[in-house]
Motif scaffolding. Structure first.
Motif, PDB file in Angstrom:
ATOM      1  N   GLU A 189       0.858  -1.183   0.000  1.00  0.00           N
ATOM      2  CA  GLU A 189       0.000   0.000   0.000  1.00  0.00           C
ATOM      3  C   GLU A 189       0.895   1.234   0.000  1.00  0.00           C
ATOM      4  O   GLU A 189       1.634   1.478   0.953  1.00  0.00           O
ATOM      5  CB  GLU A 189      -0.914   0.016   1.221  1.00  0.00           C
ATOM      6  CG  GLU A 189      -1.866   1.213   1.249  1.00  0.00           C
ATOM      7  CD  GLU A 189      -2.731   1.236   2.485  1.00  0.00           C
ATOM      8  OE1 GLU A 189      -2.975   2.346   3.024  1.00  0.00           O
ATOM      9  OE2 GLU A 189      -3.156   0.150   2.950  1.00  0.00           O
ATOM     10  N   ILE A 190       0.830   1.993  -1.094  1.00  0.00           N
ATOM     11  CA  ILE A 190       1.650   3.192  -1.230  1.00  0.00           C
ATOM     12  C   ILE A 190       0.740   4.409  -1.223  1.00  0.00           C
ATOM     13  O   ILE A 190      -0.064   4.588  -2.139  1.00  0.00           O
ATOM     14  CB  ILE A 190       2.481   3.158  -2.531  1.00  0.00           C
ATOM     15  CG1 ILE A 190       3.414   1.941  -2.526  1.00  0.00           C
ATOM     16  CG2 ILE A 190       3.303   4.434  -2.669  1.00  0.00           C
ATOM     17  CD1 ILE A 190       4.229   1.798  -3.784  1.00  0.00           C
ATOM     18  N   ASN A 191       0.872   5.186  -0.179  1.00  0.00           N
ATOM     19  CA  ASN A 191       0.075   6.409  -0.057  1.00  0.00           C
ATOM     20  C   ASN A 191      -1.425   6.125  -0.190  1.00  0.00           C
ATOM     21  O   ASN A 191      -2.171   6.868  -0.817  1.00  0.00           O
ATOM     22  CB  ASN A 191       0.509   7.433  -1.106  1.00  0.00           C
ATOM     23  CG  ASN A 191       0.153   8.849  -0.710  1.00  0.00           C
ATOM     24  OD1 ASN A 191      -0.030   9.162   0.469  1.00  0.00           O
ATOM     25  ND2 ASN A 191       0.045   9.726  -1.689  1.00  0.00           N
ATOM     26  N   GLY A 192      -1.856   4.988   0.408  1.00  0.00           N
ATOM     27  CA  GLY A 192      -3.262   4.622   0.391  1.00  0.00           C
ATOM     28  C   GLY A 192      -3.725   3.943  -0.875  1.00  0.00           C
ATOM     29  O   GLY A 192      -4.921   3.652  -1.021  1.00  0.00           O
ATOM     30  N   ARG A 193      -2.810   3.626  -1.790  1.00  0.00           N
ATOM     31  CA  ARG A 193      -3.169   3.000  -3.058  1.00  0.00           C
ATOM     32  C   ARG A 193      -2.442   1.664  -3.186  1.00  0.00           C
ATOM     33  O   ARG A 193      -1.285   1.538  -2.812  1.00  0.00           O
ATOM     34  CB  ARG A 193      -2.804   3.914  -4.224  1.00  0.00           C
ATOM     35  CG  ARG A 193      -3.320   3.463  -5.578  1.00  0.00           C
ATOM     36  CD  ARG A 193      -3.117   4.584  -6.598  1.00  0.00           C
ATOM     37  NE  ARG A 193      -3.599   4.193  -7.926  1.00  0.00           N
ATOM     38  CZ  ARG A 193      -2.848   3.626  -8.865  1.00  0.00           C
ATOM     39  NH1 ARG A 193      -1.565   3.408  -8.618  1.00  0.00           N
ATOM     40  NH2 ARG A 193      -3.364   3.304 -10.031  1.00  0.00           N
TER      41      ARG A 193
ATOM     42  N   ILE B 157       1.097   9.755  -6.293  1.00  0.00           N
ATOM     43  CA  ILE B 157       1.364  11.049  -5.671  1.00  0.00           C
ATOM     44  C   ILE B 157       0.425  12.093  -6.283  1.00  0.00           C
ATOM     45  O   ILE B 157       0.785  12.745  -7.270  1.00  0.00           O
ATOM     46  CB  ILE B 157       2.832  11.492  -5.872  1.00  0.00           C
ATOM     47  CG1 ILE B 157       3.786  10.312  -5.685  1.00  0.00           C
ATOM     48  CG2 ILE B 157       3.179  12.639  -4.934  1.00  0.00           C
ATOM     49  CD1 ILE B 157       3.846   9.784  -4.278  1.00  0.00           C
ATOM     50  N   PRO B 158      -0.752  12.252  -5.760  1.00  0.00           N
ATOM     51  CA  PRO B 158      -1.668  13.261  -6.307  1.00  0.00           C
ATOM     52  C   PRO B 158      -1.047  14.660  -6.228  1.00  0.00           C
ATOM     53  O   PRO B 158      -0.350  15.002  -5.283  1.00  0.00           O
ATOM     54  CB  PRO B 158      -2.890  13.150  -5.392  1.00  0.00           C
ATOM     55  CG  PRO B 158      -2.810  11.783  -4.795  1.00  0.00           C
ATOM     56  CD  PRO B 158      -1.349  11.497  -4.650  1.00  0.00           C
ATOM     57  N   GLY B 159      -1.297  15.437  -7.253  1.00  0.00           N
ATOM     58  CA  GLY B 159      -0.754  16.790  -7.283  1.00  0.00           C
ATOM     59  C   GLY B 159       0.544  16.905  -8.041  1.00  0.00           C
ATOM     60  O   GLY B 159       1.075  18.007  -8.197  1.00  0.00           O
TER      61      GLY B 159
END
Length: 383
Positions: free
Chosen positions: A170-174, A205-207
């Motif tokens: 799970e990476i950054n919730g994904r 990484i959103p953004g």
């Protein structure tokens, strides 16, 4: 006189062993600490050396390393590609991000996003899996060191089960799927290192959409690379560096941390030990043999002969101590090979350590020579 000089040296075993041990300890400290420092230094720019394809790195002017990185608009990629004598250019992004294993383990990983089409920037040494699988949705490649340690699953009996192909993270919730295990140069920080496609990087990484950390470029064969970097750097918002220039920029940033001072003190300690222990014991040994030197002078021995004898003694103990110290350092380096510990021993370090040991030997011999030259053989014989 050479056999006599060696007999005088070996005759006092305790002093002889003490001198050799002092030089051995000095050599070990100097060479080992220097090798660790050089190993850490090489790890600071390892992501540059691990990506051999590009010869030009383009970044924001304030970027000094991946630890001090400011992203650039992705449309700068078109600017680099349109620069004369540039053969190709691709994006590369990196960031630190939380990762959770399927068993609930937590760590902070270093994630790289590489170009989807060319996969330039991917690890060159794959142990398991295929680099092309990075084009799959949610796929990542993990370095073997973290797969066997920090990202491994620990069973109730304490056994570690390494991360393997098909495992999920799970990476950054994904959710992410491991599609490859690679071997790379370890980073300065002991953290997992992962690779994914540039598209998936933006999803993790959103953004970060429409931004990139670096632009990797290749100059055309026969072109002047300095002219190419100068043309790119004419824009104030971009800085283009050759591979060597970027490595030096990272080293300068790395040395600002003060690590050079810490290792420098260790090397200085080794030098002090060499001068103090070896110099003092060698001087005491000379005093114990002063009667023999006086006798040599009394029977017509010249100062040149005595000088030669003392230099031979210093050279023998110096060579033995130096050889033992270098041998111990190399054995230690072989023992930690293929581990997360840093060690780099180039031939220049061998020469550097040898010069210091030579200075120590000259210093210890000088002390003894001055004492012997000042002695009046008549006074000693009278006693």
């Amino acid at each position: 006189m050479i056999p006599l000089a060696l007999k005088m040296l070996i005759g006092n075993r305790a002093s002889c062993i003490g001198i050799i041990f002092g030089i051995f300890l000095a050599t070990l400290l100097i060479s080992q600490q220097s090798a660790i420092f050089l190993g850490l230094l090489s790890r600071s720019y390892r992501f540059v050396t691990d990506i051999p394809a590009p010869d030009i790195w383009v970044m924001d002017p304030v970027t000094e390393s991946e630890d001090k990185l400011r992203s650039m608009p992705l449309n700068y990629l078109d600017v680099v590609r349109s620069t004369p004598e540039v053969e190709w250019a691709v994006p590369l992004s990196s960031t630190t991000i939380p990762v959770i294993t399927s068993a609930g383990g937590f760590d902070i990983c270093l994630l790289y996003g590489i170009d989807d089409a060319t996969l330039i920037g991917a690890p060159t040494q794959m142990l398991e899996g295929n680099i092309r699988d990075l084009r799959r949705e949610g796929s990542v490649i993990v370095d073997v060191y973290s797969a066997n340690s920090s990202l491994a699953t620990t069973t109730p009996d304490g056994t570690k089960v390494p991360l393997k192909l098909g495992d999920t993270l799970e990476i950054n919730g994904r959710s992410a799927v491991v599609v490859g295990i690679c071997k790379i140069t370890q980073g300065f920080y002991p953290q997992p290192i992962m690779f994914t496609s540039f598209t998936e990087f933006q999803a993790f990484i959103p953004g970060t959409a429409n931004h990139t950390g670096f632009i990797l470029a290749k100059s055309r064969p026969g072109s002047d690379i300095d002219r190419v970097t100068k043309n790119i750097s004419q824009r104030p918002e971009m800085l283009a560096l050759t591979r060597d220039q970027f490595e030096n920029r990272i080293i300068e940033f790395f040395l600002k941390t003060g690590i050079l001072i810490n290792f420098g003190l260790s090397v200085a300690l080794g030098i002090i030990i060499g001068f103090s222990i070896s110099g003092q014991i060698f001087y005491v040994m000379t005093l114990e043999n002063i009667m023999y030197y006086a006798l040599i002078k009394a029977i017509g021995g010249t100062e040149r002969v005595i000088l030669k004898m003392i230099l031979i003694q210093a050279a023998v103990v110096g060579l033995l101590g130096y050889s033992l110290g270098i041998g111990a350092t190399m054995l230690w380096g072989a023992a930690i090979k293929n581990t997360t510990l840093a060690f780099l021993f180039p031939w220049q370090l061998l020469l550097f350590t040898g010069v210091i040991v030579l200075i120590i030997c000259i210093f210890t011999a000088t002390l003894s020579i001055q004492k012997v030259f000042r002695v009046d053989p008549k006074m000693l014989m009278g006693n």
